[in-house]
Structure formats: structure tokens, C-alpha cells
Design a protein around this motif. Structure first.
Motif, PDB file in Angstrom:
ATOM      1  N   THR A  92       8.064  14.985  22.312  1.00  0.00           N
ATOM      2  CA  THR A  92       9.042  14.906  21.275  1.00  0.00           C
ATOM      3  C   THR A  92       8.438  14.643  20.039  1.00  0.00           C
ATOM      4  N   LYS A  93       8.718  15.535  18.932  1.00  0.00           N
ATOM      5  CA  LYS A  93       8.394  15.443  17.658  1.00  0.00           C
ATOM      6  C   LYS A  93       9.112  14.552  16.658  1.00  0.00           C
ATOM      7  N   VAL A  94       8.532  13.889  15.763  1.00  0.00           N
ATOM      8  CA  VAL A  94       9.353  13.050  14.964  1.00  0.00           C
ATOM      9  C   VAL A  94       8.774  13.248  13.553  1.00  0.00           C
ATOM     10  N   LYS A  95       9.545  13.606  12.665  1.00  0.00           N
ATOM     11  CA  LYS A  95       9.231  13.849  11.050  1.00  0.00           C
ATOM     12  C   LYS A  95       9.267  12.731  10.448  1.00  0.00           C
ATOM     13  N   GLN A  96       8.427  12.148   9.347  1.00  0.00           N
ATOM     14  CA  GLN A  96       8.561  11.197   8.416  1.00  0.00           C
ATOM     15  C   GLN A  96       8.082  11.652   7.144  1.00  0.00           C
ATOM     16  N   ASN A  97       8.835  11.050   6.089  1.00  0.00           N
ATOM     17  CA  ASN A  97       8.258  11.408   4.827  1.00  0.00           C
ATOM     18  C   ASN A  97       7.684   9.987   4.011  1.00  0.00           C
ATOM     19  N   TYR A  98       6.617  10.321   3.267  1.00  0.00           N
ATOM     20  CA  TYR A  98       6.055   9.262   2.491  1.00  0.00           C
ATOM     21  C   TYR A  98       5.935   9.486   1.139  1.00  0.00           C
ATOM     22  N   MET A  99       6.108   8.666   0.191  1.00  0.00           N
ATOM     23  CA  MET A  99       5.850   8.816  -1.292  1.00  0.00           C
ATOM     24  C   MET A  99       4.363   8.419  -1.750  1.00  0.00           C
ATOM     25  N   VAL A 100       3.776   9.083  -2.193  1.00  0.00           N
ATOM     26  CA  VAL A 100       2.386   8.494  -2.544  1.00  0.00           C
ATOM     27  C   VAL A 100       1.909   9.021  -3.932  1.00  0.00           C
ATOM     28  N   GLU A 101       1.623   7.679  -4.758  1.00  0.00           N
ATOM     29  CA  GLU A 101       1.501   7.897  -6.404  1.00  0.00           C
ATOM     30  C   GLU A 101      -0.211   8.270  -6.348  1.00  0.00           C
ATOM     31  N   SER A 102      -0.273   9.521  -7.009  1.00  0.00           N
ATOM     32  CA  SER A 102      -1.792   9.975  -6.935  1.00  0.00           C
ATOM     33  C   SER A 102      -1.919  10.650  -7.962  1.00  0.00           C
ATOM     34  N   THR A 103      -3.197  11.315  -8.249  1.00  0.00           N
ATOM     35  CA  THR A 103      -3.561  12.205  -9.291  1.00  0.00           C
ATOM     36  C   THR A 103      -3.704  13.583  -8.952  1.00  0.00           C
ATOM     37  N   SER A 104      -3.799  13.643  -7.553  1.00  0.00           N
ATOM     38  CA  SER A 104      -3.977  15.189  -7.163  1.00  0.00           C
ATOM     39  C   SER A 104      -3.520  15.116  -5.566  1.00  0.00           C
ATOM     40  N   VAL A 105      -3.208  16.350  -5.137  1.00  0.00           N
ATOM     41  CA  VAL A 105      -2.952  16.670  -3.910  1.00  0.00           C
ATOM     42  C   VAL A 105      -3.976  15.879  -2.924  1.00  0.00           C
ATOM     43  N   GLN A 106      -5.281  16.440  -3.090  1.00  0.00           N
ATOM     44  CA  GLN A 106      -6.262  15.906  -2.286  1.00  0.00           C
ATOM     45  C   GLN A 106      -6.252  14.225  -2.231  1.00  0.00           C
ATOM     46  N   GLU A 107      -6.110  13.694  -3.262  1.00  0.00           N
ATOM     47  CA  GLU A 107      -6.073  12.255  -3.564  1.00  0.00           C
ATOM     48  C   GLU A 107      -5.192  11.576  -2.766  1.00  0.00           C
ATOM     49  N   ALA A 108      -3.698  12.271  -2.802  1.00  0.00           N
ATOM     50  CA  ALA A 108      -2.663  11.922  -2.300  1.00  0.00           C
ATOM     51  C   ALA A 108      -2.783  11.971  -0.671  1.00  0.00           C
ATOM     52  N   THR A 109      -3.388  12.790  -0.177  1.00  0.00           N
ATOM     53  CA  THR A 109      -3.824  13.248   1.130  1.00  0.00           C
ATOM     54  C   THR A 109      -4.680  11.951   1.801  1.00  0.00           C
ATOM     55  N   ASN A 110      -5.755  11.871   1.017  1.00  0.00           N
ATOM     56  CA  ASN A 110      -6.712  10.836   1.356  1.00  0.00           C
ATOM     57  C   ASN A 110      -5.991   9.333   1.234  1.00  0.00           C
ATOM     58  N   SER A 111      -5.005   9.010   0.315  1.00  0.00           N
ATOM     59  CA  SER A 111      -4.585   7.733   0.100  1.00  0.00           C
ATOM     60  C   SER A 111      -3.672   7.582   1.509  1.00  0.00           C
ATOM     61  N   LEU A 112      -2.873   8.644   1.903  1.00  0.00           N
ATOM     62  CA  LEU A 112      -1.896   8.586   3.141  1.00  0.00           C
ATOM     63  C   LEU A 112      -2.685   8.309   4.207  1.00  0.00           C
ATOM     64  N   ASP A 113      -3.689   8.843   4.570  1.00  0.00           N
ATOM     65  CA  ASP A 113      -4.524   8.770   5.596  1.00  0.00           C
ATOM     66  C   ASP A 113      -5.130   7.106   5.663  1.00  0.00           C
ATOM     67  N   LYS A 114      -5.717   6.804   4.431  1.00  0.00           N
ATOM     68  CA  LYS A 114      -6.018   5.572   4.415  1.00  0.00           C
ATOM     69  C   LYS A 114      -4.847   4.421   4.899  1.00  0.00           C
ATOM     70  N   ASN A 115      -3.747   4.796   4.290  1.00  0.00           N
ATOM     71  CA  ASN A 115      -2.685   3.802   4.293  1.00  0.00           C
ATOM     72  C   ASN A 115      -2.153   4.005   5.841  1.00  0.00           C
ATOM     73  N   LEU A 116      -2.390   4.962   6.655  1.00  0.00           N
ATOM     74  CA  LEU A 116      -1.905   4.947   7.864  1.00  0.00           C
ATOM     75  C   LEU A 116      -3.224   4.956   9.020  1.00  0.00           C
ATOM     76  N   GLU A 117      -4.020   4.591   8.622  1.00  0.00           N
ATOM     77  CA  GLU A 117      -5.459   4.374   9.557  1.00  0.00           C
ATOM     78  C   GLU A 117      -5.251   3.455  10.611  1.00  0.00           C
ATOM     79  N   ASP A 118      -4.118   2.566  10.359  1.00  0.00           N
ATOM     80  CA  ASP A 118      -4.128   1.328  11.288  1.00  0.00           C
ATOM     81  C   ASP A 118      -2.736   1.543  12.199  1.00  0.00           C
ATOM     82  N   ALA A 119      -2.222   2.786  11.916  1.00  0.00           N
ATOM     83  CA  ALA A 119      -0.906   3.119  12.453  1.00  0.00           C
ATOM     84  C   ALA A 119      -1.177   3.165  14.063  1.00  0.00           C
ATOM     85  N   LEU A 120       0.035   2.782  14.593  1.00  0.00           N
ATOM     86  CA  LEU A 120      -0.361   2.920  16.277  1.00  0.00           C
ATOM     87  C   LEU A 120       0.191   4.272  16.582  1.00  0.00           C
TER      88      LEU A 120
END
Length: 151
Positions: A92-120
Motif C-alpha cells: 500500500t502506498k500513502v502520499k503525504q505533503n509537507y511545507m518546508v521553508e528554505s532558500t533552494s530546492v536542495q536545501e528544502a530536500t535536505n531539511s525534509l530529510d533531516k526532519n524525517l530522519e527519526d520517522a518510523l
């Protein structure tokens, strides 16, 4: 989970010192319990920065899982992820959306990964794009509701 609303507003935005105000059409994101509450909140927020009258011309319920702010500021990026898990032998696939404040696409991707690193859960980032959202009026909705009912 909070309910997020995208609200589009037409108004005359106050200019900096010596500049005239200019007519703008901007989108904002805010938490609210209903469309009526969302309109009241945007009226309060925009009333402080509008030069004269303003018009709320569109509102929609927006599926946002979470908001990740950046202390350095920047623009808002909509990040879409897909979570895949197996249930009774069926993937089963579930899609989720997140809003990330950032200065670039790469920084937004990095910030998302950092914030979700402890996700289960394991996820795949499927899209990171600049959002039309100008600002997110984030408030602790639960505290505000409990204060309202306690009075």
C-alpha cells in the motif's frame, strides 16, 4: 492532525518607506477548525499589512502533514513523499505533503530529510517544488481552542 487552509487574498500591500502600495494577489496557509475560522484568522493577519480594503477570493482545505520552518527564512516549498508498506501481503502506498521553508530546492530536500530522519517509516521524496504560498500563519490552534472554551 491540524486542518490547513490555503487562502487567497487580493489587497493593496503597503510599500516600504517612500514607496507606494501596490495591488497584489497572494496565497497564505493557516491552521483553522473551519472555513469560517480560516476567514476570521486571515482577516486578522492581513488587516495588519493591507493598505485599505482587501478581498478573500478563494479558500481551500489543503492536505499538509507538517510544516518545517527555517530560522534563516526563505520561500515555501511543497515537498511530496510516498510511504510504501506491506499489509497482508499487499503493498500500500500513502502520499503525504509537507511545507518546508528554505532558500533552494536542495536545501528544502535536505531539511525534509533531516526532519524525517527519526520517522518510523521509510519514504521516497517524489517532488519538491516552489509553492505559491507567501507565508504560513502558524499558531498553536489547540491552545487557542482550549483557552476559548475555558473562559
Amino acid at each position: 492532525m491540524q486542518r490547513w487552509y490555503t487562502v487567497k487574498v487580493k489587497y493593496n500591500k503597503k510599500g516600504n518607506e517612500g514607496e507606494e502600495s501596490k495591488k497584489v494577489n497572494e496565497a497564505f496557509l493557516l491552521p483553522a477548525v473551519s472555513f469560517t475560522d480560516a476567514e476570521a484568522r486571515i482577516n486578522k493577519e492581513i488587516g495588519q499589512s493591507a493598505d485599505g480594503e482587501f478581498l478573500v477570493h478563494a479558500m481551500s482545505l489543503t492536505e499538509i502533514q507538517d510544516i518545517f520552518r527555517n530560522s534563516d527564512g526563505g520561500q515555501w516549498y511543497l515537498c511530496k513523499i510516498t510511504i510504501a508498506y506491506e499489509d497482508d501481503g499487499k503493498v500500500t502506498k500513502v502520499k503525504q505533503n509537507y511545507m518546508v521553508e528554505s532558500t533552494s530546492v536542495q536545501e528544502a530536500t535536505n531539511s525534509l530529510d533531516k526532519n524525517l530522519e527519526d520517522a518510523l517509516f521509510d519514504y521516497e521524496t517524489t517532488n519538491v517544488a516552489l509553492s505559491p504560498i507567501i507565508d504560513v500563519f502558524y499558531q498553536d490552534l489547540d491552545k487557542e481552542i482550549s483557552r476559548t472554551y475555558a473562559e
